[in-house]
Design a protein around this motif. Structure first.
Motif, PDB file in Angstrom:
ATOM      1  N   VAL A  24     -13.417  -9.953 -34.042  1.00  0.00           N
ATOM      2  CA  VAL A  24     -12.364 -10.746 -34.670  1.00  0.00           C
ATOM      3  C   VAL A  24     -11.015 -10.277 -34.140  1.00  0.00           C
ATOM      4  N   SER A  25     -10.221 -11.218 -33.657  1.00  0.00           N
ATOM      5  CA  SER A  25      -8.913 -10.852 -33.117  1.00  0.00           C
ATOM      6  C   SER A  25      -7.862 -11.861 -33.556  1.00  0.00           C
ATOM      7  N   GLY A  26      -6.603 -11.478 -33.369  1.00  0.00           N
ATOM      8  CA  GLY A  26      -5.500 -12.391 -33.575  1.00  0.00           C
ATOM      9  C   GLY A  26      -4.927 -12.436 -34.968  1.00  0.00           C
ATOM     10  N   SER A  27      -5.357 -11.518 -35.843  1.00  0.00           N
ATOM     11  CA  SER A  27      -4.832 -11.542 -37.205  1.00  0.00           C
ATOM     12  C   SER A  27      -4.075 -10.260 -37.513  1.00  0.00           C
ATOM     13  N   MET A  28      -2.934 -10.422 -38.180  1.00  0.00           N
ATOM     14  CA  MET A  28      -2.178  -9.273 -38.641  1.00  0.00           C
ATOM     15  C   MET A  28      -2.757  -8.725 -39.935  1.00  0.00           C
ATOM     16  N   PHE A  29      -3.604  -9.524 -40.574  1.00  0.00           N
ATOM     17  CA  PHE A  29      -4.087  -9.177 -41.892  1.00  0.00           C
ATOM     18  C   PHE A  29      -5.536  -8.719 -41.836  1.00  0.00           C
ATOM     19  N   ARG A  30      -5.955  -7.997 -42.846  1.00  0.00           N
ATOM     20  CA  ARG A  30      -7.296  -7.452 -42.823  1.00  0.00           C
ATOM     21  C   ARG A  30      -8.334  -8.523 -43.161  1.00  0.00           C
ATOM     22  N   ILE A  31      -9.548  -8.261 -42.690  1.00  0.00           N
ATOM     23  CA  ILE A  31     -10.677  -9.132 -42.985  1.00  0.00           C
ATOM     24  C   ILE A  31     -11.227  -8.751 -44.348  1.00  0.00           C
ATOM     25  N   ASN A  32     -11.378  -9.713 -45.217  1.00  0.00           N
ATOM     26  CA  ASN A  32     -11.997  -9.442 -46.511  1.00  0.00           C
ATOM     27  C   ASN A  32     -13.511  -9.604 -46.365  1.00  0.00           C
ATOM     28  N   GLY A  33     -14.075 -10.643 -46.902  1.00  0.00           N
ATOM     29  CA  GLY A  33     -15.512 -10.842 -46.735  1.00  0.00           C
ATOM     30  C   GLY A  33     -15.842 -11.288 -45.322  1.00  0.00           C
ATOM     31  N   ALA A  34     -17.048 -11.001 -44.890  1.00  0.00           N
ATOM     32  CA  ALA A  34     -17.522 -11.442 -43.578  1.00  0.00           C
ATOM     33  C   ALA A  34     -19.012 -11.715 -43.681  1.00  0.00           C
ATOM     34  N   GLY A  35     -19.522 -12.459 -42.718  1.00  0.00           N
ATOM     35  CA  GLY A  35     -20.947 -12.746 -42.784  1.00  0.00           C
ATOM     36  C   GLY A  35     -21.472 -13.469 -41.571  1.00  0.00           C
ATOM     37  N   TRP A  36     -22.771 -13.671 -41.613  1.00  0.00           N
ATOM     38  CA  TRP A  36     -23.470 -14.438 -40.590  1.00  0.00           C
ATOM     39  C   TRP A  36     -24.194 -15.608 -41.242  1.00  0.00           C
TER      40      TRP A  36
END
Length: 115
Positions: A24-36
């Motif tokens: 994951v790229s291009g965000s200044m903010f953190r990733i909260n939930g993630a999944g497949w």
């Protein structure tokens, strides 16, 4: 602009293993939930596994005990280790990340399990 790029898909025989990775790229903010998620041929997209920022996981019944989701918050990556693969695991696998309540998706990685 947020981008999710999956890698690691391919062709594998029944009983084999594959590891999918999502950067994951291009965000200044953190990733909260993630999944497949995955979309088998001719079917709708379905949840495979999710992971919270703190590491809590959730799996579809069909993959419990065979798949393991993990994440590296420092590297902004989300991984899916898939073992004991079955023909019914054949699908396009999509990475998902939630950033500031917005869902982002990758373009997908094809996994084909041959019998």
């Amino acid at each position: 602009q947020v981008q999710l790029v999956e890698s690691g898909g391919g062709l594998v025989q029944v009983g084999g293993s594959l590891r999918l990775s999502c950067a994951v790229s291009g965000s200044m903010f953190r990733i909260n939930g993630a999944g497949w998620y995955r979309q088998p041929p001719g079917k709708q997209r379905e949840l495979v596994a999710t992971i919270s920022r703190g590491g809590d996981t959730n799996y579809a019944d069909s993959v419990k005990g065979r798949f393991t989701i993990s994440r590296d918050n420092a590297k902004n990556t989300v991984n899916l280790q898939m073992n004991s693969l079955k023909p019914e695991d054949t699908a396009v696998y999509y990475c998902n990340a939630v950033i500031l309540a917005t869902n982002y998706w990758g373009k997908g990685a094809l996994v084909t399990v041959s019998s």
